[in-house]
Enzyme design. Structure first.
Site, PDB file in Angstrom:
ATOM      1  CG  PHE A 129     -36.705 -16.976  56.804  1.00 16.59           C
ATOM      2  CD1 PHE A 129     -36.410 -15.909  57.506  1.00 16.59           C
ATOM      3  CD2 PHE A 129     -37.053 -18.091  57.562  1.00 16.59           C
ATOM      4  CE1 PHE A 129     -36.562 -15.592  58.763  1.00 16.59           C
ATOM      5  CE2 PHE A 129     -36.966 -18.022  58.911  1.00 16.59           C
ATOM      6  CZ  PHE A 129     -36.897 -16.787  59.605  1.00 16.59           C
ATOM      7  CG  ASP A 214     -33.149 -23.850  55.014  1.00 18.97           C
ATOM      8  OD1 ASP A 214     -33.823 -24.726  55.168  1.00 18.97           O
ATOM      9  OD2 ASP A 214     -33.052 -22.525  55.317  1.00 18.97           O
ATOM     10  CE  LYS A 243     -40.915 -23.089  59.064  1.00 20.49           C
ATOM     11  NZ  LYS A 243     -39.929 -22.347  58.728  1.00 20.49           N
TER      12      LYS A 243
HETATM   13  C1  LIG Z   1     -38.529 -21.521  59.007  1.00 21.33           C
HETATM   14  C2  LIG Z   1     -37.445 -21.684  58.458  1.00 21.33           C
HETATM   15  C3  LIG Z   1     -36.222 -21.458  59.001  1.00 21.33           C
HETATM   16  C4  LIG Z   1     -36.025 -21.414  60.699  1.00 21.33           C
HETATM   17  O1  LIG Z   1     -36.340 -22.177  61.246  1.00 21.33           O
HETATM   18  P1  LIG Z   1     -36.740 -21.946  62.850  1.00 21.33           P
HETATM   19  O2  LIG Z   1     -37.416 -23.284  63.469  1.00 21.33           O
HETATM   20  O3  LIG Z   1     -37.763 -20.787  62.838  1.00 21.33           O
HETATM   21  O4  LIG Z   1     -35.280 -21.628  63.504  1.00 21.33           O
HETATM   22  C5  LIG Z   1     -34.969 -21.607  58.101  1.00 21.33           C
HETATM   23  N1  LIG Z   1     -35.138 -21.879  56.948  1.00 21.33           N
HETATM   24  C6  LIG Z   1     -36.247 -22.106  56.335  1.00 21.33           C
HETATM   25  C7  LIG Z   1     -36.189 -22.199  54.844  1.00 21.33           C
HETATM   26  C8  LIG Z   1     -37.396 -21.843  56.998  1.00 21.33           C
HETATM   27  O5  LIG Z   1     -38.693 -21.795  56.384  1.00 21.33           O
END
Ligand SMILES: *Cc1c(COP(=O)(O)O)cnc(C)c1O
Length: 390
Positions: A129, A214, A243
């Site tokens: 994700f 990520d 986050k």
């Molecule tokens: C939550 C998340 C995102 C997206 O972040 P947003 O602030 O919602 O755009 C991207 N990568 C990972 C691994 C995430 O957990």
């Protein structure tokens, strides 16, 4: 009739009012132990006094300018991230998806600047994700999220997470970068086999690719190191974070080495809000706490404690649970019963948890969690499990 708030979320019947540390109160007076942390955002719990102080002080002085000005707090936050990581340079945005988008842009730009404009594709992993923009949706390749928004942006290839042979086989003449979460969050709280990141690093180096992480969910102290990849000591070339970086204030960042950021000169990228004085005040306050001696050590201690209790819970109820998962305080239990039903029962008993892919019950306690709160959560989990209908 459509609700005034666009109905894109399946929301719980809890109207939030206030929070303090690991606890959250609803407008109807109900009190919850919050093991969701705003989906990994409020790493320091709700309304941490140091963050409240830093953000209120900054709110009285200056909120926003634009990036036409030098922003001292932004320079300081960037320097501190550089000093604490593999990176030489940092761009600030407002969310995880934006940070990931820039990471993808940097990968393409790097190849184009270094004589390989034909390398523009990215290999990413199934079950990942990366956000909800068109590029990050295409990067993750999750059909459910792409449905109706097609055609998906071109330029992404997908392989099984944790499988180095598949990764190697997916590299072609047009590949620019490898893009992975060191621990998958939404996809099911999945940690790859030991040695996976090292293998990715070797593949990236062999083929002249950038290795992009990520760490939006697994970073910022969540695993007991500032960043999850530090456990394997395998640095990337580019990394997206967000986050918990602002502790609840929206801020994201893309970190890169000097080599990878070749070509990211004035005019190549930008953001109106990115790294504004208020956001970086929150980010700096978060780092004040996380970089203080002993903080991450304590996260590690608490996470081992929690892991032990989860293992025991899983063992006690083999009819309900298959296995504990994850790392640090990014933890989960793969369930046999529907994870969403279990989470809903926990909520009725005052404990907030999440789900993730592969029928996983996901828990993201705040990093300031203590043994008392872990016991409290586990007592409720045992109660719900014991009362589960046969
Ligand atoms: C939550 C998340 C995102 C997206 O972040 P947003 O602030 O919602 O755009 C991207 N990568 C990972 C691994 C995430 O957990």
């Amino acid at each position: 009739m459509i609700s005034a708030v666009m109905p894109t979320y399946g929301r719980w019947d809890v109207a939030v009012d206030r929070g303090e540390g690991p606890y959250l109160w609803a407008t109807d007076g109900r009190k919850f132990l919050d093991f969701t942390s705003g989906i990994g955002v409020t790493g320091l719990g709700h309304c941490h006094p140091h963050l409240v102080g830093a953000v209120t002080d900054q709110a009285k002085r200056l909120w926003h300018t634009s990036n036409l000005f030098r922003i001292p707090g932004q320079e300081r936050l960037a320097q501190r991230l550089v000093d604490s990581t593999f990176a030489d340079t940092v761009f600030f945005g407002n969310s995880g998806a934006e940070a990931c988008e820039l990471a993808l842009k940097i990968a393409r730009k790097y190849q184009s600047e270094t004589g390989h404009p034909e390398r523009w594709r990215i290999v990413a992993c199934e079950g990942s994700f990366h956000g909800r923009t068109l590029a990050t949706l295409a990067a993750a390749g999750n059909e459910a999220y792409l449905k109706g928004f097609g055609p998906a942006m071109d330029g992404f290839d997908h392989v099984a997470f944790g499988n180095l042979n598949e990764m190697r086989a997916a590299i072609g003449k047009e590949t620019a970068a490898i893009f992975v979460e060191p621990i998958q969050g939404e996809g099911g709280v999945r940690a790859p086999p030991v040695g996976y990141l090292k293998g990715l690093r070797e593949i990236a180096d062999e083929f002249g690719l950038l290795l992009v992480y990520d760490e939006v969910q697994c970073g910022m102290g969540r695993t007991g190191k500032l960043f999850a990849h530090e456990w394997e000591e395998v640095p990337p070339d580019v990394m997206a974070i967000a986050k918990a970086l602002g502790g609840g204030f929206p801020i994201g960042a893309c970190l890169a080495t000097e080599r990878a950021a070749t070509g990211m000169v004035a005019g190549t990228h930008g953001s109106t809000f990115g790294g504004n004085p208020l956001a970086v005040a929150a980010g700096n306050a978060v780092l004040d706490v996380m970089l203080a001696p002993g903080f991450l050590q304590r996260v590690d201690t608490m996470s081992k404690l929690l892991w032990g209790r989860l293992e025991a819970l899983v063992r006690s109820y083999p009819r309900l649970f298959a296995e504990p998962r994850g790392s640090g305080l990014l933890l989960g239990i793969r369930c046999i019963v529907p994870a969403a039903d279990f989470v809903s029962k926990l909520r009725q008993n005052g404990v907030l948890a999440l789900t993730a892919g592969e029928n996983v019950l996901r828990i993201l306690p705040p990093l300031i969690v203590g043994e008392g709160e872990i016991d409290e959560a586990l007592t409720v989990m045992h109660k719900v499990a014991a009362e589960w209908p046969t």
